[in-house]
Design an enzyme around this catalytic site. Structure first.
Site, PDB file in Angstrom:
ATOM      1  N   HIS A 243     -13.074   1.914  61.113  1.00  0.00           N
ATOM      2  CA  HIS A 243     -13.862   2.451  61.995  1.00  0.00           C
ATOM      3  C   HIS A 243     -13.801   1.866  63.627  1.00  0.00           C
ATOM      4  O   HIS A 243     -14.722   1.753  64.217  1.00  0.00           O
ATOM      5  CB  HIS A 243     -15.367   2.597  61.856  1.00  0.00           C
ATOM      6  CG  HIS A 243     -15.826   3.291  60.502  1.00  0.00           C
ATOM      7  ND1 HIS A 243     -15.866   4.904  60.714  1.00  0.00           N
ATOM      8  CD2 HIS A 243     -15.651   3.090  59.232  1.00  0.00           C
ATOM      9  CE1 HIS A 243     -16.209   5.262  59.494  1.00  0.00           C
ATOM     10  NE2 HIS A 243     -15.974   4.301  58.609  1.00  0.00           N
ATOM     11  N   ASP A 303     -17.183  -0.871  55.978  1.00  0.00           N
ATOM     12  CA  ASP A 303     -17.131   0.219  54.939  1.00  0.00           C
ATOM     13  C   ASP A 303     -16.002   1.162  55.170  1.00  0.00           C
ATOM     14  O   ASP A 303     -15.223   1.150  56.284  1.00  0.00           O
ATOM     15  CB  ASP A 303     -18.273   1.106  55.153  1.00  0.00           C
ATOM     16  CG  ASP A 303     -18.614   1.700  56.471  1.00  0.00           C
ATOM     17  OD1 ASP A 303     -18.273   0.860  57.386  1.00  0.00           O
ATOM     18  OD2 ASP A 303     -18.624   2.949  56.495  1.00  0.00           O
ATOM     19  N   GLU A 304     -15.504   1.818  54.216  1.00  0.00           N
ATOM     20  CA  GLU A 304     -14.400   2.860  54.396  1.00  0.00           C
ATOM     21  C   GLU A 304     -13.096   2.491  55.084  1.00  0.00           C
ATOM     22  O   GLU A 304     -12.560   3.011  55.978  1.00  0.00           O
ATOM     23  CB  GLU A 304     -14.877   4.129  55.143  1.00  0.00           C
ATOM     24  CG  GLU A 304     -16.063   4.733  54.364  1.00  0.00           C
ATOM     25  CD  GLU A 304     -16.629   5.942  55.358  1.00  0.00           C
ATOM     26  OE1 GLU A 304     -16.915   7.082  54.566  1.00  0.00           O
ATOM     27  OE2 GLU A 304     -16.975   5.787  56.567  1.00  0.00           O
ATOM     28  N   VAL A 305     -12.612   1.205  54.526  1.00  0.00           N
ATOM     29  CA  VAL A 305     -11.371   0.807  55.169  1.00  0.00           C
ATOM     30  C   VAL A 305     -10.142   1.479  54.338  1.00  0.00           C
ATOM     31  O   VAL A 305     -10.053   1.323  53.174  1.00  0.00           O
ATOM     32  CB  VAL A 305     -11.282  -0.741  55.060  1.00  0.00           C
ATOM     33  CG1 VAL A 305     -10.002  -1.251  55.525  1.00  0.00           C
ATOM     34  CG2 VAL A 305     -12.624  -1.350  55.696  1.00  0.00           C
TER      35      VAL A 305
END
Length: 510
Positions: A243, A303-305
């Protein structure tokens, strides 16, 4: 701390003509209360606040002094004869364990100024008007306290920039529902609106616009100051290593170059965890952030790598071999996050991270708080059980992603969440320190923020504040939430309707 507020009236009358006790219309519902049909008139010209003689807080307490002025206007919305000088003579008050309303005066006792603010909100909701505009309050006794210590709302200011005034308005509405944490998801892939004094290019090149769509240091101080006066903490989030697309525009060399075969593709992935310069940059940035945002907690994301870019980069792969990570990229993320947590720990900050950090078996301090966002709609109970079993404190957000909308009364789904209803010991359940309503910004900006947020978020507010057994019936909650939505409208919050109907003052302040 023990403090009091008083009202006085030249006359006291007793009327038994009010069929629905106003205490039953409070939102969120107090822990314990008794009310009577006995009611007393309130005269704005004779009403005043004052500190109790034994109160640890006295005039000069900025939080309470300003609260008294605010709540006078909220309690008497039609009373406009009081000038600034007269308002400045209204003495302020402090807190909330016990609220008592009887003939001639009301007293509010609490242990902290923050409790006093919650008590003032409760008191303001007890006051009502008859059809002729006269103000009344019923005889009432209340004992109250929050069920959970962390009651938050997340706003996303990267996917759409939210003007400072929209944030301040949200803080006001949060206080009306007794939320106490503003989780400021300030930057993300689309834009970097935070204007850093250490790295000004981050916003000048990463914001949607370098002048109009940024938060200056002055803007941030204004938000923090406003939040403090409402008893709300500001929790900043600088999410990495994923992100972070917008970060790379103003900080060359920070992001990982992606490869196509053996050559760079010209695109970039997450923060590059293989370079010493990455951690030097992060240490300097978080040193600044820690001084700008005074709260003892900081949110580090995690998160969400997406590992695909790391996998494509030969330098990253070589670093992994050197570190003994093999081809397990979760170990690489763990290495990165452990370094970031250590940086903020050295700055005396306690970290909050998304649950992915736990899922990757990262070595993080035991006081780190895990933010649960996975497991929708019912699987979050398994997540709660699994993470608390490891002895970690948790925040629940999964069932309160309120940016998701559907036709009808979806607030009922938010209301029926049971944060401690999972398989585990009583000690595990104590590790649930609260919850958070998330308003992600893909489809939300200042034009629709308030009606999408309110009063739906208030359903979660009562779940986080009130006793669960007393608030288990959604149908009984409905008329109270309808009434509260009308209060929000009168206070200038553009809260959407719950169903067919009207509010008496629905066009005032909108």
């Amino acid at each position: 701390m023990v403090t009091y507020f008083f009202f006085s009236s030249p006359t006291v009358s007793v009327c038994v003509c009010f069929s629905c006790h106003r205490t039953q219309m409070l939102w969120p519902l107090p822990q314990a209360f008794t009310s009577s049909t006995e009611r007393y008139p309130l005269n704005p010209q004779a009403f005043y606040f004052g500190y109790g003689r034994q109160s640890a807080a006295q005039q000069g307490c900025s939080v309470l002094d300003s609260a008294f002025r605010r709540y006078f206007s909220l309690i008497f919305p039609d009373y406009t004869d009081v000038g600034v000088d007269a308002l400045s003579n209204l003495l302020p008050v402090c807190v909330l364990d016990n609220l008592s309303v009887s003939a001639g005066q009301a007293s509010l006792k609490a242990e902290t100024v923050w409790g006093a603010l919650r008590g003032l909100e409760t008191f303001s909701q007890l006051v009502y008007q008859n059809d002729f505009g006269s103000y009344f309050i019923n005889k009432t006794e209340i004992e109250d306290f929050p069920r959970f210590q962390f009651r938050g709302i997340l706003l996303d200011t990267s996917r759409h920039y939210l003007p400072v005034q929209a944030i301040l308005k949200t803080l006001d509405a949060m206080a009306y529902s007794k939320f106490n944490v503003f989780h400021w998801h300030i930057v993300d892939d689309p834009s970097f609106p935070y204007q850093s004094s250490s790295f000004p290019d981050l916003s000048s090149k990463g914001a949607f616009h370098p002048m109009t769509h940024i938060y200056t240091q002055s803007d941030v101080r204004r938000v923090i100051s406003h939040a403090r006066l409402w008893g709300i903490r500001v929790l900043p989030e600088f999410d990495s290593p994923g992100h972070t697309t917008s970060w790379g525009k103003g900080q060359p060399g920070l992001l990982t170059p992606c490869y196509n075969g053996g050559t760079p593709s010209g695109t970039f992935g997450p923060v590059n965890p293989a370079l010493p310069s990455t951690y030097q940059f992060m240490a300097r940035l978080f040193k600044e952030v820690s001084s700008v945002f005074p709260d003892s907690y900081i949110h580090l994301g995690g998160d969400e790598v997406d590992f695909s870019c790391w996998k494509s980069n030969p330098d990253v792969r070589a670093f992994m071999q050197k570190m003994g990570f093999g081809s397990d990229f979760t170990k690489l993320e763990a290495f990165y996050m452990e370094n970031i947590v250590n940086i903020t720990s050295a700055l005396n900050k306690t970290s909050i991270v998304w649950q992915d950090v736990f899922d990757y078996h990262e070595r993080i301090p035991k006081d780190t708080v895990l933010h649960i966002w996975k497991g929708i709609p019912a699987k979050y109970q398994e997540e709660l059980s699994r993470i608390t079993k490891a002895g970690m404190r948790v925040l629940l957000a999964a069932p309160w992603y309120i940016n998701h909308i559907s036709y009808g009364q979806d607030w009922r789904n938010y209301y029926t969440v049971q944060p401690q209803n999972f398989s585990g010991t009583e000690e595990q359940k104590k590790l649930v320190i609260g919850g958070e309503v998330c308003m992600w910004g893909e489809y939300v900006d200042a034009t629709n923020l308030s009606p999408r947020l309110w009063p739906r978020a208030s359903a979660a507010a009562e779940r986080l504040w009130s006793d669960e057994k007393q608030t288990s019936n959604v149908d009984k909650a409905f008329p109270r939430l309808q009434d509260f939505r009308c209060k929000l409208l009168r206070r200038g919050i553009q809260a959407e309707p719950l169903y067919v109907g009207h509010c008496k003052h629905e066009y005032q302040g909108v």
